[in-house]
Scaffold this active site. Sequence first.
Site, PDB file in Angstrom:
ATOM      1  N   PHE A   1       0.819  -1.216   0.000  1.00  0.00           N
ATOM      2  CA  PHE A   1       0.000   0.000   0.000  1.00  0.00           C
ATOM      3  C   PHE A   1       0.855   1.270   0.000  1.00  0.00           C
ATOM      4  N   ILE A   2       1.646   1.477   1.046  1.00  0.00           N
ATOM      5  CA  ILE A   2       2.367   2.749   1.146  1.00  0.00           C
ATOM      6  C   ILE A   2       3.538   2.779   0.162  1.00  0.00           C
TER       7      ILE A   2
ATOM      8  N   THR B   1       3.950 -10.996  -1.101  1.00  0.00           N
ATOM      9  CA  THR B   1       3.104 -11.769  -0.199  1.00  0.00           C
ATOM     10  C   THR B   1       1.654 -11.481  -0.590  1.00  0.00           C
TER      11      THR B   1
ATOM     12  N   ILE C   1      13.371  -9.998   1.561  1.00  0.00           N
ATOM     13  CA  ILE C   1      14.442  -9.275   2.280  1.00  0.00           C
ATOM     14  C   ILE C   1      15.242 -10.202   3.196  1.00  0.00           C
TER      15      ILE C   1
ATOM     16  N   GLU D   1       5.315  -7.380   7.461  1.00  0.00           N
ATOM     17  CA  GLU D   1       3.961  -7.881   7.720  1.00  0.00           C
ATOM     18  C   GLU D   1       3.298  -6.767   8.506  1.00  0.00           C
TER      19      GLU D   1
ATOM     20  N   THR E   1       9.846 -11.586   9.161  1.00  0.00           N
ATOM     21  CA  THR E   1      10.063 -10.499   8.188  1.00  0.00           C
ATOM     22  C   THR E   1      10.480  -9.211   8.881  1.00  0.00           C
TER      23      THR E   1
ATOM     24  N   THR F   1       6.043   2.699  12.718  1.00  0.00           N
ATOM     25  CA  THR F   1       4.669   2.988  13.114  1.00  0.00           C
ATOM     26  C   THR F   1       4.596   3.628  14.498  1.00  0.00           C
ATOM     27  N   ASP F   2       3.501   4.344  14.746  1.00  0.00           N
ATOM     28  CA  ASP F   2       3.269   4.884  16.091  1.00  0.00           C
ATOM     29  C   ASP F   2       2.865   3.792  17.081  1.00  0.00           C
ATOM     30  N   GLU F   3       2.525   2.587  16.567  1.00  0.00           N
ATOM     31  CA  GLU F   3       2.072   1.531  17.471  1.00  0.00           C
ATOM     32  C   GLU F   3       3.181   1.066  18.416  1.00  0.00           C
TER      33      GLU F   3
ATOM     34  N   TYR G   1       2.648  -7.550  16.251  1.00  0.00           N
ATOM     35  CA  TYR G   1       3.044  -6.646  15.153  1.00  0.00           C
ATOM     36  C   TYR G   1       3.875  -5.486  15.695  1.00  0.00           C
TER      37      TYR G   1
ATOM     38  N   LYS H   1       7.829  -4.479  15.106  1.00  0.00           N
ATOM     39  CA  LYS H   1       8.285  -3.195  14.531  1.00  0.00           C
ATOM     40  C   LYS H   1       9.227  -2.492  15.520  1.00  0.00           C
TER      41      LYS H   1
ATOM     42  N   LYS I   1      -7.740  -3.837   5.988  1.00  0.00           N
ATOM     43  CA  LYS I   1      -7.621  -2.685   6.889  1.00  0.00           C
ATOM     44  C   LYS I   1      -8.967  -1.957   6.954  1.00  0.00           C
TER      45      LYS I   1
ATOM     46  N   PRO J   1     -18.028  -5.188  10.588  1.00  0.00           N
ATOM     47  CA  PRO J   1     -17.621  -5.657  11.922  1.00  0.00           C
ATOM     48  C   PRO J   1     -16.814  -4.626  12.706  1.00  0.00           C
TER      49      PRO J   1
HETATM   50  P1  NAD Z   1       1.432  -3.665   3.193  1.00  0.00           P
HETATM   51  O1  NAD Z   1       1.101  -4.875   4.000  1.00  0.00           O
HETATM   52  O2  NAD Z   1       0.374  -3.070   2.327  1.00  0.00           O
HETATM   53  O3  NAD Z   1       2.674  -3.983   2.226  1.00  0.00           O
HETATM   54  C1  NAD Z   1       3.812  -4.668   2.663  1.00  0.00           C
HETATM   55  C2  NAD Z   1       4.652  -5.037   1.426  1.00  0.00           C
HETATM   56  O4  NAD Z   1       5.838  -5.697   1.883  1.00  0.00           O
HETATM   57  C3  NAD Z   1       3.950  -5.983   0.464  1.00  0.00           C
HETATM   58  O5  NAD Z   1       4.125  -5.565  -0.873  1.00  0.00           O
HETATM   59  C4  NAD Z   1       4.645  -7.327   0.705  1.00  0.00           C
HETATM   60  O6  NAD Z   1       4.648  -8.167  -0.450  1.00  0.00           O
HETATM   61  C5  NAD Z   1       6.036  -6.871   1.097  1.00  0.00           C
HETATM   62  N1  NAD Z   1       6.742  -7.858   1.927  1.00  0.00           N
HETATM   63  C6  NAD Z   1       6.271  -8.475   3.042  1.00  0.00           C
HETATM   64  N2  NAD Z   1       7.202  -9.335   3.516  1.00  0.00           N
HETATM   65  C7  NAD Z   1       8.280  -9.228   2.694  1.00  0.00           C
HETATM   66  C8  NAD Z   1       9.558  -9.835   2.685  1.00  0.00           C
HETATM   67  N3  NAD Z   1       9.909 -10.761   3.602  1.00  0.00           N
HETATM   68  N4  NAD Z   1      10.440  -9.479   1.709  1.00  0.00           N
HETATM   69  C9  NAD Z   1      10.096  -8.559   0.769  1.00  0.00           C
HETATM   70  N5  NAD Z   1       8.880  -7.970   0.723  1.00  0.00           N
HETATM   71  C10 NAD Z   1       7.994  -8.298   1.680  1.00  0.00           C
HETATM   72  O7  NAD Z   1       2.009  -2.613   4.219  1.00  0.00           O
HETATM   73  P2  NAD Z   1       1.850  -1.019   4.246  1.00  0.00           P
HETATM   74  O8  NAD Z   1       0.578  -0.682   4.921  1.00  0.00           O
HETATM   75  O9  NAD Z   1       2.153  -0.483   2.914  1.00  0.00           O
HETATM   76  O10 NAD Z   1       3.025  -0.646   5.266  1.00  0.00           O
HETATM   77  C11 NAD Z   1       4.340  -0.340   4.783  1.00  0.00           C
HETATM   78  C12 NAD Z   1       5.235  -0.011   5.982  1.00  0.00           C
HETATM   79  O11 NAD Z   1       4.700   1.102   6.682  1.00  0.00           O
HETATM   80  C13 NAD Z   1       5.342  -1.148   6.999  1.00  0.00           C
HETATM   81  O12 NAD Z   1       6.668  -1.200   7.457  1.00  0.00           O
HETATM   82  C14 NAD Z   1       4.384  -0.729   8.114  1.00  0.00           C
HETATM   83  O13 NAD Z   1       4.800  -1.248   9.353  1.00  0.00           O
HETATM   84  C15 NAD Z   1       4.513   0.779   8.057  1.00  0.00           C
HETATM   85  N6  NAD Z   1       3.349   1.553   8.525  1.00  0.00           N
HETATM   86  C16 NAD Z   1       2.107   1.333   7.973  1.00  0.00           C
HETATM   87  C17 NAD Z   1       1.023   2.114   8.375  1.00  0.00           C
HETATM   88  C18 NAD Z   1      -0.362   1.938   7.787  1.00  0.00           C
HETATM   89  O14 NAD Z   1      -1.297   2.619   8.211  1.00  0.00           O
HETATM   90  N7  NAD Z   1      -0.558   1.079   6.798  1.00  0.00           N
HETATM   91  C19 NAD Z   1       1.210   3.100   9.347  1.00  0.00           C
HETATM   92  C20 NAD Z   1       2.489   3.290   9.892  1.00  0.00           C
HETATM   93  C21 NAD Z   1       3.547   2.510   9.454  1.00  0.00           C
HETATM   94  O1  TDX Z   2     -12.756  -5.071  10.876  1.00  0.00           O
HETATM   95  C1  TDX Z   2     -12.226  -4.207  11.605  1.00  0.00           C
HETATM   96  N1  TDX Z   2     -12.975  -3.630  12.604  1.00  0.00           N
HETATM   97  C2  TDX Z   2     -12.459  -2.693  13.459  1.00  0.00           C
HETATM   98  O2  TDX Z   2     -13.179  -2.204  14.344  1.00  0.00           O
HETATM   99  C3  TDX Z   2     -10.854  -3.801  11.461  1.00  0.00           C
HETATM  100  C4  TDX Z   2      -9.991  -4.409  10.392  1.00  0.00           C
HETATM  101  C5  TDX Z   2     -10.357  -2.860  12.328  1.00  0.00           C
HETATM  102  N2  TDX Z   2     -11.133  -2.333  13.313  1.00  0.00           N
HETATM  103  C6  TDX Z   2     -10.545  -1.317  14.220  1.00  0.00           C
HETATM  104  C7  TDX Z   2      -9.246  -1.718  14.886  1.00  0.00           C
HETATM  105  C8  TDX Z   2      -8.492  -0.406  15.001  1.00  0.00           C
HETATM  106  O3  TDX Z   2      -8.859   0.258  16.192  1.00  0.00           O
HETATM  107  O4  TDX Z   2     -10.221  -0.175  13.404  1.00  0.00           O
HETATM  108  C9  TDX Z   2      -8.977   0.416  13.807  1.00  0.00           C
HETATM  109  C10 TDX Z   2      -8.028   0.399  12.621  1.00  0.00           C
HETATM  110  O5  TDX Z   2      -7.696  -0.949  12.380  1.00  0.00           O
HETATM  111  P1  TDX Z   2      -6.633  -1.385  11.237  1.00  0.00           P
HETATM  112  O6  TDX Z   2      -7.071  -0.833   9.932  1.00  0.00           O
HETATM  113  O7  TDX Z   2      -6.452  -2.861  11.364  1.00  0.00           O
HETATM  114  O8  TDX Z   2      -5.345  -0.555  11.687  1.00  0.00           O
HETATM  115  P2  TDX Z   2      -4.476  -0.547  13.031  1.00  0.00           P
HETATM  116  O9  TDX Z   2      -4.630  -1.788  13.792  1.00  0.00           O
HETATM  117  O10 TDX Z   2      -4.771   0.749  13.746  1.00  0.00           O
HETATM  118  O11 TDX Z   2      -2.995  -0.511  12.395  1.00  0.00           O
HETATM  119  C11 TDX Z   2      -2.700   0.291  11.235  1.00  0.00           C
HETATM  120  O12 TDX Z   2      -2.072   1.501  11.575  1.00  0.00           O
HETATM  121  C12 TDX Z   2      -0.746   1.438  12.069  1.00  0.00           C
HETATM  122  C13 TDX Z   2      -1.832  -0.491  10.244  1.00  0.00           C
HETATM  123  O13 TDX Z   2      -2.462  -1.720   9.931  1.00  0.00           O
HETATM  124  C14 TDX Z   2      -0.451  -0.722  10.802  1.00  0.00           C
HETATM  125  O14 TDX Z   2       0.367  -1.354   9.823  1.00  0.00           O
HETATM  126  C15 TDX Z   2       0.142   0.600  11.161  1.00  0.00           C
HETATM  127  O15 TDX Z   2       1.380   0.426  11.745  1.00  0.00           O
END
Ligand code: NAD
Ligand code: TDX
Length: 355
Positions: A15-16, A41, A67, A91, A107, A134-136, A159, A163, A198, A214
């Site tokens: 995604f990002i 993946t 990686i 992941e 990973t 992440t802020d988590e 998770y 991280k 998500k 849900p």
């Molecule tokens: P995502 O799950 O959409 O994408 C992850 C990508 O990494 C995928 O393309 C997958 O194929 C690849 N990948 C996974 N394991 C791998 C491996 N072993 N080797 C090579 N490639 C691999 O994730 P995202 O939401 O795009 O998040 C990207 C980064 O940003 C992550 O590090 C995540 O922790 C961080 N992040 C995400 C959010 C969010 O809201 N989505 C917020 C803060 C930080």
């Molecule tokens: O079906 C759902 N119902 C629900 O209530 C899902 C999937 C989520 N939720 C809630 C859980 C969280 O409080 O919504 C909020 C957001 O959930 P997610 O989209 O799963 O995000 P979150 O757990 O907050 O984590 C995300 O932000 C920080 C990303 O997945 C992480 O990769 C990132 O680091």
Amino acid sequence: MRSFSSILVTGGAGFIGSNFIRHVFRHADFSGKIVNFDALTYAGNAESLADVARDFPDRYVFVHADIRDGEAVRKALKEHGCDAIIHFAAESHVDRSIASPDDFVQTNIVGTFRLLEEARALGPRLKLFHHVSTDEVFGSLGETGFFSETTPYAPHSPYSASKAGSDHLVRAYRDTYGLPVTVTNCSNNYGPYQFPEKLIPLMTLNALEGKDLPVYGEGLNVRDWLHVEDHCEAIWTVATRARLGETYCVGGRNEMRNIDVVERICALVDKFAPPLPSGAPRRSLVKHVTDRLGHDRRYAIDCSKLERELGWKPAHDAASGFEDTVRWYLSNPEWVSSVRTGAYRTWIERNYASR
Ligand code: NAD
Ligand code: TDX
């Protein structure tokens, strides 16, 4: 300002990462090459970058590898003369980490370690290793307060613990070996190309299809929503302009309760999609379900360091950002069906077999 001739982006099919690669090619001051290094993946979708592959054939390369495979990392870095690494691969889904933590440790911790070792082996050729986190890692907030660069680490889920481990390794490589690192810790992103597990894409597509929505527990948990393009611009700003060794927190100044996010999405789907056969508003599909284990109550970021030192500001407001995002998922059924069925794996083989 740092400049790069060839950047290895890990996880660029996610995604990002995919939004970042598009952002750099289309909007940044960059004339070099990007090597998208991704294991594809379930969350990786090379089709998310079909337009980039078409428009920048000489400057965009896809490498299908893991990686954790040091040799593959070394080969890609050498073959493409990389002088920077921007590390997204992970992941990323909390619920999956609760059900099955193994891949997260492998990973996010072992994979990051392997990448750091290969980065270190580059010696002075490496200008930057930017780590996307992440802020988590900071745990959970109460009703008030914000996470910032000085907040102590207190991760709760497998998770976020994985991280946190990767963040510590990155900073240890800075302190021990002098690796040129920068780190960003970011809040929840939303926008196009997010895997529909998500919250925002899941609720949008379920609402469209008349399925249950849900909501965990009461839906009162709070997240700070940031448009993915604002996050990408923040990463580029830090990668090119931050002092080496620095960390920046990135957030949207946009706190919302989950139930309010879901109701906003329902209203937008009602507005832009045909009505449900029953004629009921989509918010009637909300179903409160068992809460997530260890569910963090509230995340919110103080991003004033990034604003003050590097002049970054989120450009998207929540109203138009949410509307554009919902409309994007409604208008891209082919992308949705390809990520749901895994058809993109066939697509990648068809389109990249000869590269
Ligand atoms: P995502 O799950 O959409 O994408 C992850 C990508 O990494 C995928 O393309 C997958 O194929 C690849 N990948 C996974 N394991 C791998 C491996 N072993 N080797 C090579 N490639 C691999 O994730 P995202 O939401 O795009 O998040 C990207 C980064 O940003 C992550 O590090 C995540 O922790 C961080 N992040 C995400 C959010 C969010 O809201 N989505 C917020 C803060 C930080
Ligand atoms: O079906 C759902 N119902 C629900 O209530 C899902 C999937 C989520 N939720 C809630 C859980 C969280 O409080 O919504 C909020 C957001 O959930 P997610 O989209 O799963 O995000 P979150 O757990 O907050 O984590 C995300 O932000 C920080 C990303 O997945 C992480 O990769 C990132 O680091």
